[in-house]
Scaffold this active site. Sequence first.
Site, PDB file in Angstrom:
ATOM      1  N   TYR A  52       0.760  -1.177  -0.017  1.00  0.00           N
ATOM      2  CA  TYR A  52      -0.060   0.055   0.070  1.00  0.00           C
ATOM      3  C   TYR A  52       0.919   1.122  -0.122  1.00  0.00           C
ATOM      4  O   TYR A  52       1.687   1.498   0.762  1.00  0.00           O
ATOM      5  CB  TYR A  52      -0.923   0.138   1.184  1.00  0.00           C
ATOM      6  CG  TYR A  52      -2.156  -1.117   1.096  1.00  0.00           C
ATOM      7  CD1 TYR A  52      -2.322  -1.613  -0.042  1.00  0.00           C
ATOM      8  CD2 TYR A  52      -2.906  -1.366   2.116  1.00  0.00           C
ATOM      9  CE1 TYR A  52      -3.411  -2.467  -0.118  1.00  0.00           C
ATOM     10  CE2 TYR A  52      -3.930  -2.302   2.080  1.00  0.00           C
ATOM     11  CZ  TYR A  52      -4.185  -2.971   0.770  1.00  0.00           C
ATOM     12  OH  TYR A  52      -5.026  -3.961   0.901  1.00  0.00           O
ATOM     13  N   SER A 216     -13.473  -2.943  -0.222  1.00  0.00           N
ATOM     14  CA  SER A 216     -14.061  -2.009  -1.179  1.00  0.00           C
ATOM     15  C   SER A 216     -15.657  -1.947  -0.886  1.00  0.00           C
ATOM     16  O   SER A 216     -16.463  -2.384  -1.916  1.00  0.00           O
ATOM     17  CB  SER A 216     -13.713  -2.296  -2.468  1.00  0.00           C
ATOM     18  OG  SER A 216     -12.808  -1.806  -3.060  1.00  0.00           O
ATOM     19  N   PHE A 227     -19.708   4.232  -5.013  1.00  0.00           N
ATOM     20  CA  PHE A 227     -21.270   4.246  -5.482  1.00  0.00           C
ATOM     21  C   PHE A 227     -22.296   5.021  -4.746  1.00  0.00           C
ATOM     22  O   PHE A 227     -23.262   5.366  -5.365  1.00  0.00           O
ATOM     23  CB  PHE A 227     -21.826   2.717  -5.508  1.00  0.00           C
ATOM     24  CG  PHE A 227     -21.603   1.973  -4.573  1.00  0.00           C
ATOM     25  CD1 PHE A 227     -22.900   2.239  -3.309  1.00  0.00           C
ATOM     26  CD2 PHE A 227     -20.838   1.150  -4.041  1.00  0.00           C
ATOM     27  CE1 PHE A 227     -22.889   1.485  -2.014  1.00  0.00           C
ATOM     28  CE2 PHE A 227     -20.922   0.315  -2.675  1.00  0.00           C
ATOM     29  CZ  PHE A 227     -21.758   0.543  -1.897  1.00  0.00           C
TER      30      PHE A 227
END
Length: 306
Positions: A52, A216, A227
């Site tokens: 990461y 996610s 979303f």
Amino acid sequence: MEYFQISKSDLKASRLALGCMRIADKSLEQVEELVQTALDAGINFFDHADIYGGGKSEEIFGEVLKKHPEYREKMIIQTKCGIVPGKRYDFSKEHILTSVENSLKRLQTDYIDILLLHRPDALCDPKEVAEAFDELYESGKVKYFGVSNHTPLQIELLQKYTQYPLIINQLQLSIVHSVMIDSGMNMNMKESWAQDKDGGVLDYCRLHDITIQPWSVVQASWAEGCFIDHPNYEKLNSVMEKLANEYHVTKSAIAIAWLLRHPACMQPIMGTTSPAHLKEMVQACDIHLTRQQWYDLYLASDKPLP
Ligand SMILES: NC(=O)c1ccc[n+]([C@@H]2O[C@H](COP(=O)([O-])OP(=O)(O)OC[C@H]3O[C@@H](n4cnc5c(N)ncnc54)[C@H](OP(=O)(O)O)[C@@H]3O)[C@@H](O)[C@H]2O)c1
């Protein structure tokens, strides 16, 4: 915050975890505030990976731990290894051991609570993985092991050789990306929803007491992003908004509550870097969606019931 015992371990973990994939470009003060907000909310579980931010995420988290050594014993720190970005997946003993050494240095800690194998390596030799796990466990550097993005058979293969139970499988799962749920409900149908793309991983993990960690949780895909309030997900957003108003929370809390409502006792990993967003999402723990509300959200993301 609700806590649960991670099966086959002595770890009492918060139901929600903070994912640290996106903190690499944040300042020390910003990460400090995020970690403090998480701890204040009762979150004791922090998810990392060696890759990461090219290592920077672990590094800055390590800076926070250096400044606040008292945090370490309150935390369950998980990291991952096995991806060499853009080049290969690598479950060789040498790579696993080197990766853990580097993570320990960056995180400025003596031990990692849980080490996950990040993504299946086609050249995985489970005996080599088992040898690496033995060394890491015996040296006290890693307490528990697990996997991420693994099918049931891949887990079985690894489990055949390692003496340590694989306690976690971290998998992509959200209202929008629910492949492992879709196939179960569409079994034996002709449509593509019925395709079993993961070997029945959801039921396998439940049968074997492996904790599923959805990743996610509010992101549709890398291309689309989050979303929530996304024009491609209008129907879903309107159902989320209705429920958010009903429960006096935000849509993000509803998205998390949808995962918590599943009886598999999953542990969602939230990837927000915003203390404000984190506080909103944590409110999901106070909500218990009804069966119908869970299905309303599922159907609003344009999925069929056969
Ligand atoms: N095992 C694997 O293969 C794998 C893969 C990917 C990720 N992960 C893990 O899963 C964690 C979560 O993944 P993710 O970061 O993709 O997940 P996520 O929590 O679904 O997405 C977080 C992103 O959504 C944004 N966002 C926009 N509006 C938001 C709102 N209202 N509330 C919350 N967030 C909002 C966040 O921005 P702000 O920061 O501004 O809130 C952030 O950029 C990662 O940190 C990592 O630990 C694992």
